[in-house]
Write a protein that holds these residues in place. Structure first.
Motif, PDB file in Angstrom:
ATOM      1  N   VAL A 257       0.853  -1.186   0.000  1.00 46.59           N
ATOM      2  CA  VAL A 257       0.000   0.000   0.000  1.00 46.59           C
ATOM      3  C   VAL A 257       0.890   1.238   0.000  1.00 46.59           C
ATOM      4  O   VAL A 257       1.861   1.311   0.758  1.00 46.59           O
ATOM      5  N   VAL A 258       0.551   2.204  -0.857  1.00 42.57           N
ATOM      6  CA  VAL A 258       1.239   3.491  -0.869  1.00 42.57           C
ATOM      7  C   VAL A 258       0.187   4.587  -0.725  1.00 42.57           C
ATOM      8  O   VAL A 258      -0.775   4.630  -1.485  1.00 42.57           O
ATOM      9  N   THR A 259       0.376   5.456   0.272  1.00 47.42           N
ATOM     10  CA  THR A 259      -0.507   6.610   0.409  1.00 47.42           C
ATOM     11  C   THR A 259       0.268   7.870   0.049  1.00 47.42           C
ATOM     12  O   THR A 259       1.409   8.056   0.463  1.00 47.42           O
ATOM     13  N   LEU A 260      -0.361   8.726  -0.738  1.00 48.46           N
ATOM     14  CA  LEU A 260       0.224  10.001  -1.159  1.00 48.46           C
ATOM     15  C   LEU A 260      -0.637  11.126  -0.606  1.00 48.46           C
ATOM     16  O   LEU A 260      -1.747  11.352  -1.069  1.00 48.46           O
ATOM     17  N   ALA A 261      -0.151  11.799   0.427  1.00 46.23           N
ATOM     18  CA  ALA A 261      -0.862  12.944   1.006  1.00 46.23           C
ATOM     19  C   ALA A 261      -2.260  12.576   1.495  1.00 46.23           C
ATOM     20  O   ALA A 261      -3.227  13.294   1.256  1.00 46.23           O
ATOM     21  N   ALA A 262      -2.369  11.460   2.195  1.00 45.98           N
ATOM     22  CA  ALA A 262      -3.674  11.026   2.709  1.00 45.98           C
ATOM     23  C   ALA A 262      -4.086  11.896   3.898  1.00 45.98           C
ATOM     24  O   ALA A 262      -3.300  12.089   4.826  1.00 45.98           O
TER      25      ALA A 262
ATOM     26  N   SER B 138       4.126  15.693   1.889  1.00 45.51           N
ATOM     27  CA  SER B 138       4.954  16.893   1.810  1.00 45.51           C
ATOM     28  C   SER B 138       4.798  17.720   3.088  1.00 45.51           C
ATOM     29  O   SER B 138       3.688  17.867   3.607  1.00 45.51           O
ATOM     30  N   ARG B 139       5.884  18.272   3.562  1.00 46.43           N
ATOM     31  CA  ARG B 139       5.839  19.084   4.776  1.00 46.43           C
ATOM     32  C   ARG B 139       5.102  20.401   4.542  1.00 46.43           C
ATOM     33  O   ARG B 139       4.685  21.058   5.514  1.00 46.43           O
ATOM     34  N   ASP B 140       4.932  20.805   3.262  1.00 45.96           N
ATOM     35  CA  ASP B 140       4.218  22.053   2.984  1.00 45.96           C
ATOM     36  C   ASP B 140       2.813  21.796   2.440  1.00 45.96           C
ATOM     37  O   ASP B 140       2.263  22.602   1.690  1.00 45.96           O
ATOM     38  N   ASP B 141       2.218  20.685   2.847  1.00 44.54           N
ATOM     39  CA  ASP B 141       0.856  20.343   2.431  1.00 44.54           C
ATOM     40  C   ASP B 141      -0.134  21.131   3.283  1.00 44.54           C
ATOM     41  O   ASP B 141      -0.183  20.971   4.506  1.00 44.54           O
ATOM     42  N   HIS B 142      -0.953  21.966   2.621  1.00 44.91           N
ATOM     43  CA  HIS B 142      -1.939  22.774   3.331  1.00 44.91           C
ATOM     44  C   HIS B 142      -3.362  22.258   3.116  1.00 44.91           C
ATOM     45  O   HIS B 142      -4.337  22.944   3.463  1.00 44.91           O
ATOM     46  N   THR B 143      -3.468  21.060   2.561  1.00 43.17           N
ATOM     47  CA  THR B 143      -4.775  20.431   2.373  1.00 43.17           C
ATOM     48  C   THR B 143      -4.929  19.237   3.302  1.00 43.17           C
ATOM     49  O   THR B 143      -5.960  19.068   3.961  1.00 43.17           O
ATOM     50  N   ALA B 144      -3.923  18.402   3.342  1.00 41.65           N
ATOM     51  CA  ALA B 144      -3.879  17.279   4.287  1.00 41.65           C
ATOM     52  C   ALA B 144      -2.740  17.577   5.261  1.00 41.65           C
ATOM     53  O   ALA B 144      -1.570  17.589   4.872  1.00 41.65           O
ATOM     54  N   ALA B 145      -3.071  17.865   6.497  1.00 40.61           N
ATOM     55  CA  ALA B 145      -2.057  18.262   7.471  1.00 40.61           C
ATOM     56  C   ALA B 145      -0.972  17.195   7.569  1.00 40.61           C
ATOM     57  O   ALA B 145      -1.274  15.996   7.643  1.00 40.61           O
ATOM     58  N   PRO B 146       0.313  17.589   7.556  1.00 37.37           N
ATOM     59  CA  PRO B 146       1.399  16.612   7.617  1.00 37.37           C
ATOM     60  C   PRO B 146       1.324  15.664   8.806  1.00 37.37           C
ATOM     61  O   PRO B 146       1.800  14.525   8.723  1.00 37.37           O
ATOM     62  N   VAL B 147       0.716  16.094   9.902  1.00 37.03           N
ATOM     63  CA  VAL B 147       0.565  15.202  11.055  1.00 37.03           C
ATOM     64  C   VAL B 147      -0.250  13.959  10.702  1.00 37.03           C
ATOM     65  O   VAL B 147      -0.187  12.943  11.410  1.00 37.03           O
TER      66      VAL B 147
ATOM     67  N   GLN C 171       4.418  -3.363   8.637  1.00 30.43           N
ATOM     68  CA  GLN C 171       5.645  -2.602   8.439  1.00 30.43           C
ATOM     69  C   GLN C 171       5.337  -1.330   7.650  1.00 30.43           C
ATOM     70  O   GLN C 171       4.691  -1.390   6.601  1.00 30.43           O
ATOM     71  N   ALA C 172       5.793  -0.183   8.151  1.00 33.76           N
ATOM     72  CA  ALA C 172       5.467   1.082   7.495  1.00 33.76           C
ATOM     73  C   ALA C 172       6.577   2.090   7.712  1.00 33.76           C
ATOM     74  O   ALA C 172       7.314   2.031   8.706  1.00 33.76           O
ATOM     75  N   ARG C 173       6.681   3.023   6.760  1.00 36.89           N
ATOM     76  CA  ARG C 173       7.634   4.123   6.915  1.00 36.89           C
ATOM     77  C   ARG C 173       7.132   5.330   6.137  1.00 36.89           C
ATOM     78  O   ARG C 173       6.272   5.209   5.255  1.00 36.89           O
ATOM     79  N   ILE C 174       7.688   6.492   6.493  1.00 38.02           N
ATOM     80  CA  ILE C 174       7.303   7.754   5.850  1.00 38.02           C
ATOM     81  C   ILE C 174       8.471   8.281   5.022  1.00 38.02           C
ATOM     82  O   ILE C 174       9.626   8.245   5.466  1.00 38.02           O
TER      83      ILE C 174
ATOM     84  N   GLU D 226       8.664  20.248  -1.000  1.00 34.73           N
ATOM     85  CA  GLU D 226       8.106  21.368  -1.778  1.00 34.73           C
ATOM     86  C   GLU D 226       7.040  20.938  -2.774  1.00 34.73           C
ATOM     87  O   GLU D 226       6.868  21.551  -3.813  1.00 34.73           O
ATOM     88  N   SER D 227       6.294  19.893  -2.434  1.00 36.82           N
ATOM     89  CA  SER D 227       5.310  19.369  -3.383  1.00 36.82           C
ATOM     90  C   SER D 227       3.886  19.760  -3.060  1.00 36.82           C
ATOM     91  O   SER D 227       2.972  19.459  -3.828  1.00 36.82           O
ATOM     92  N   GLY D 228       3.640  20.421  -1.932  1.00 37.88           N
ATOM     93  CA  GLY D 228       2.268  20.732  -1.585  1.00 37.88           C
ATOM     94  C   GLY D 228       1.443  19.459  -1.459  1.00 37.88           C
ATOM     95  O   GLY D 228       1.906  18.452  -0.935  1.00 37.88           O
ATOM     96  N   HIS D 229       0.219  19.522  -1.980  1.00 36.37           N
ATOM     97  CA  HIS D 229      -0.686  18.377  -1.844  1.00 36.37           C
ATOM     98  C   HIS D 229      -0.672  17.445  -3.051  1.00 36.37           C
ATOM     99  O   HIS D 229      -0.957  16.263  -2.933  1.00 36.37           O
ATOM    100  N   LEU D 230      -0.350  17.992  -4.218  1.00 41.04           N
ATOM    101  CA  LEU D 230      -0.505  17.223  -5.458  1.00 41.04           C
ATOM    102  C   LEU D 230       0.757  16.425  -5.786  1.00 41.04           C
ATOM    103  O   LEU D 230       1.431  16.672  -6.787  1.00 41.04           O
TER     104      LEU D 230
END
Length: 244
Positions: free
Chosen positions: A110-115, A191-200, A212-215, A220-224
């Motif tokens: 499983v891969v999540t992108l800006a979930a 992305s640390r600069d995601d203002h749509t899905a909070a990085p937390v 097993q999981a990692r981040i 500088e990618s924002g949300h997209l």
């Protein structure tokens, strides 16, 4: 009627398949570049279109989160008829559906992108009216036109049905309640600069899944993530993870 270029896409390859799931108010074309990259590495790829997306916002307003999940389930069923091994990648809300699918079906990775487990306060979610007051209501959805992307990726909805935002909230809560059942290997990209899905959100997912999981943090990618400046790294990291 489906908007031009908003159709689901299928790219035949080997017996390892990847199901790609787009996000809220998005469309499959947002993941087309990633699909092409994966296919060149030998994967069979299916990019699904969530119900009510890539058509009209009025169509979307009649859909529930279960309708969207059914689109994901249908995609998995189709891909399983072709592939022996299926991984799932989801962007934004699609990442939540990827996690939920992993609690229902056998998936390899499983891969999540800006979930989005958490939405930043500045997005105004706290001001969302009660569900019963949202029927027939819409709010603008601004997004700059992107360059060097598939043309259809710029045809996303420019407004959101208020009732559909309630459905998004329901998906988030459903994922929170089920995430501990995820045991498949998981790669979280945010992305640390995601203002749509909070990085937390990424930290929450990491701390609650059982497998097993990692981040991997982007800067500088924002949300997209599948369309932004660091997308090549996103694609390469995903392929390396899926091939492991």
């Amino acid at each position: 009627m489906i908007l031009p270029g908003a159709e689901p896409f299928f790219m035949p390859g080997g017996k390892k398949g990847v199901l790609l799931i787009h996000g809220f108010t998005g469309l499959p074309a947002e993941l087309l570049l990633m699909g092409e990259f994966l296919n060149k590495q030998g994967f069979t790829v299916l990019g699904v279109r969530l119900a009510g997306h890539g058509t009209t916002v009025e169509d979307m307003s009649h859909m529930t989160w279960e309708d969207w999940m059914d689109s994901v389930r249908d995609g998995y069923a189709l891909l399983s008829g072709y592939c022996e091994d299926i991984s799932v990648i989801g962007h934004s809300m699609g990442g939540l559906f990827a996690l939920l699918l992993a609690t229902e079906e056998i998936v390899s990775h499983v891969v999540t992108l800006a979930a989005p487990i958490f939405i930043p306060e500045e997005r105004g979610l706290a001001a969302l009216p009660p569900r019963e007051a949202c029927y027939g209501g819409y709010v603008p959805k601004a997004r700059r036109r992107l360059k060097n992307v598939p043309p259809a990726a710029n045809r996303t909805y420019r407004k959101m049905p208020l009732i559909s935002i309630h459905e998004l909230v329901d998906v988030i809560e459903k994922t929170k309640g089920a995430i501990e059942e995820v045991t498949a290997p998981l790669l979280i990209m945010h992305s640390r600069d995601d203002h749509t899905a909070a990085p937390v959100s990424a930290d929450y997912i990491l701390s609650h899944v059982k497998g097993q999981a990692r981040i991997i943090w982007l800067e500088e990618s924002g949300h997209l993530l599948p369309l932004a400046s660091e997308r090549e790294r996103v694609f390469e990291e995903a392929v390396a993870f899926l091939q492991n």
